[in-house]
Structures are given as C-alpha cells and as structure tokens.
Design an enzyme around this catalytic site. Structure first.
Site, PDB file in Angstrom:
ATOM      1  N   MET A  75     -42.906  73.491 -28.252  1.00 25.26           N
ATOM      2  CA  MET A  75     -41.672  74.178 -28.627  1.00 25.26           C
ATOM      3  C   MET A  75     -41.740  75.695 -28.500  1.00 25.26           C
ATOM      4  O   MET A  75     -40.821  76.394 -28.898  1.00 25.26           O
ATOM      5  CB  MET A  75     -41.252  73.791 -30.054  1.00 25.26           C
ATOM      6  CG  MET A  75     -41.001  72.315 -30.220  1.00 25.26           C
ATOM      7  SD  MET A  75     -39.813  71.699 -29.017  1.00 25.26           S
ATOM      8  CE  MET A  75     -40.190  69.962 -29.093  1.00 25.26           C
ATOM      9  N   CYS A  76     -42.833  76.204 -27.956  1.00 22.50           N
ATOM     10  CA  CYS A  76     -42.944  77.648 -27.741  1.00 22.50           C
ATOM     11  C   CYS A  76     -42.153  78.064 -26.507  1.00 22.50           C
ATOM     12  O   CYS A  76     -42.169  77.379 -25.490  1.00 22.50           O
ATOM     13  CB  CYS A  76     -44.406  78.045 -27.543  1.00 22.50           C
ATOM     14  SG  CYS A  76     -45.328  78.104 -29.063  1.00 22.50           S
ATOM     15  N   HIS A  77     -41.494  79.207 -26.634  1.00 15.94           N
ATOM     16  CA  HIS A  77     -40.764  79.765 -25.492  1.00 15.94           C
ATOM     17  C   HIS A  77     -41.733  80.526 -24.596  1.00 15.94           C
ATOM     18  O   HIS A  77     -42.605  81.235 -25.105  1.00 15.94           O
ATOM     19  CB  HIS A  77     -39.684  80.735 -25.978  1.00 15.94           C
ATOM     20  CG  HIS A  77     -38.596  80.074 -26.750  1.00 15.94           C
ATOM     21  ND1 HIS A  77     -38.720  79.768 -28.078  1.00 15.94           N
ATOM     22  CD2 HIS A  77     -37.358  79.664 -26.367  1.00 15.94           C
ATOM     23  CE1 HIS A  77     -37.600  79.183 -28.491  1.00 15.94           C
ATOM     24  NE2 HIS A  77     -36.768  79.109 -27.478  1.00 15.94           N
ATOM     25  N   MET A 115     -47.878  82.459 -32.112  1.00 10.24           N
ATOM     26  CA  MET A 115     -48.558  81.319 -31.495  1.00 10.24           C
ATOM     27  C   MET A 115     -49.454  81.760 -30.342  1.00 10.24           C
ATOM     28  O   MET A 115     -50.529  81.196 -30.134  1.00 10.24           O
ATOM     29  CB  MET A 115     -47.544  80.272 -31.022  1.00 10.24           C
ATOM     30  CG  MET A 115     -46.788  79.602 -32.153  1.00 10.24           C
ATOM     31  SD  MET A 115     -47.844  78.920 -33.456  1.00 10.24           S
ATOM     32  CE  MET A 115     -48.822  77.748 -32.549  1.00 10.24           C
ATOM     33  N   GLU A 116     -49.024  82.790 -29.625  1.00 11.57           N
ATOM     34  CA  GLU A 116     -49.844  83.305 -28.529  1.00 11.57           C
ATOM     35  C   GLU A 116     -51.141  83.905 -29.074  1.00 11.57           C
ATOM     36  O   GLU A 116     -52.219  83.682 -28.512  1.00 11.57           O
ATOM     37  CB  GLU A 116     -49.054  84.338 -27.723  1.00 11.57           C
ATOM     38  CG  GLU A 116     -47.983  83.747 -26.843  1.00 11.57           C
ATOM     39  CD  GLU A 116     -46.733  83.236 -27.590  1.00 11.57           C
ATOM     40  OE1 GLU A 116     -45.918  82.551 -26.955  1.00 11.57           O
ATOM     41  OE2 GLU A 116     -46.579  83.510 -28.805  1.00 11.57           O
ATOM     42  N   ASP A 130     -68.207  76.514 -25.667  1.00  9.40           N
ATOM     43  CA  ASP A 130     -68.480  75.864 -24.381  1.00  9.40           C
ATOM     44  C   ASP A 130     -69.647  76.521 -23.649  1.00  9.40           C
ATOM     45  O   ASP A 130     -70.502  75.838 -23.093  1.00  9.40           O
ATOM     46  CB  ASP A 130     -67.231  75.900 -23.496  1.00  9.40           C
ATOM     47  CG  ASP A 130     -67.491  75.302 -22.132  1.00  9.40           C
ATOM     48  OD1 ASP A 130     -67.895  74.116 -22.063  1.00  9.40           O
ATOM     49  OD2 ASP A 130     -67.314  76.016 -21.115  1.00  9.40           O
TER      50      ASP A 130
END
Length: 161
Positions: A75-77, A115-116, A130
């Site tokens: 749902m992120c733009h 969110m970014e 990793d």
C-alpha cells in the site's frame, strides 16, 4: 470501517488517494541495529569479510531499498525520494558488539517517507547479516523503529526517550 484508511467499502484493500494532500517537505529517521560477535566486529572493521566491504555494501543496499519500498510494501505509494543518508556507529560494551544504523530519508511530496526509512534500515541490517553469516549465523537484528518524522498533515513525530 472508516477508521481503516486502506480498506474500501467492501472491506478489501485499497491504496489511499493522496491527490488532495499538500505537497510538503517530509523527512523520516529510522533506526535499527545488529549485534555481532567480537570476531565479526573485528572482521568488519579490518575489512576481512570475504564478500567485501560490509558497511559500503550495506549502505548501498539500504539506499536501494528506500527507493524500492513501494515494490515490496503493497500500500505504499511510489514517491520521489530526494535524499537518503545512512550512518553507522559501533557500540561496544564488554563482550557486546552492536552496529547502530541510522537512516534519514527526505522527499517533497504528498505522503511521508516513514516506510522508506524503516525499509532501508531493515535491509541495511539484513545485508550486514548476509555478508557476515559465513562467520556467525547467531547475529541478532533489531529493534527497528521510527525515531522521528517531520512534515505532512499529521505533523511531526519524535520518539520519546
């Protein structure tokens, strides 16, 4: 269901319409960390990890992650990111070696970059994992959290200490 902005009248997911929101400068600062062994710490700081310069690769991965957030969070733009900065700080106390990760993301747009910043901080930590897992698989990531955000309709947010 009006309190949930990402659901339509049928209760199904939707992307929120932000076309009427003001364009403002928005920033977000997210933090994460990864706890490693003394051996991993020494190999990172002495550039002895076989896959390469851990912090340089993790930094690039974090920047790439910020730019790709809309591709992995449904749902992120997709937004025009204006800047991403990632800082690393080692916190060493007795036998605890923790890499602190701080990510600042900035945009000028109709929606925020929380969110970014969070995605970037998470991927940065995962990349360190990793690159170092051949030495130790017991590394611990987190916590990951939003430290602050500025701009937008909801106003500024600063995490309480």
């Amino acid at each position: 269901m009006s309190e949930f902005t990402h659901f339509n009248d049928q209760g199904r997911a939707k992307m929120v319409d932000i076309s009427k929101k003001d364009v403002t400068v928005r920033t977000a600062l997210a933090k994460s960390s990864i706890q490693v062994t003394k051996e991993v710490y020494e190999k990172i700081t002495k550039h002895e990890i076989g896959k390469g310069d851990v912090l340089s690769v993790a930094q690039v991965a974090g920047i790439m992650a910020a730019k790709q957030t809309a591709n992995v969070i449904p749902m992120c733009h997709p937004i025009p990111i204006k800047g991403v900065n990632i800082d690393f700080t080692w916190y060493v106390e007795e036998d605890t070696y923790t890499l602190l990760i701080s990510v600042t993301v900035k945009t000028k747009g109709s929606t925020g970059v929380e969110m970014e910043a969070l995605t970037s901080a998470s991927i940065t930590a995962l990349t360190v994992y990793d690159m170092c897992k051949a030495v130790d698989k017991g590394m611990v990531i987190g916590p990951t959290y939003l430290e602050e955000k500025t701009g937008g309709k909801s106003g500024d947010f600063f995490r309480k200490a």
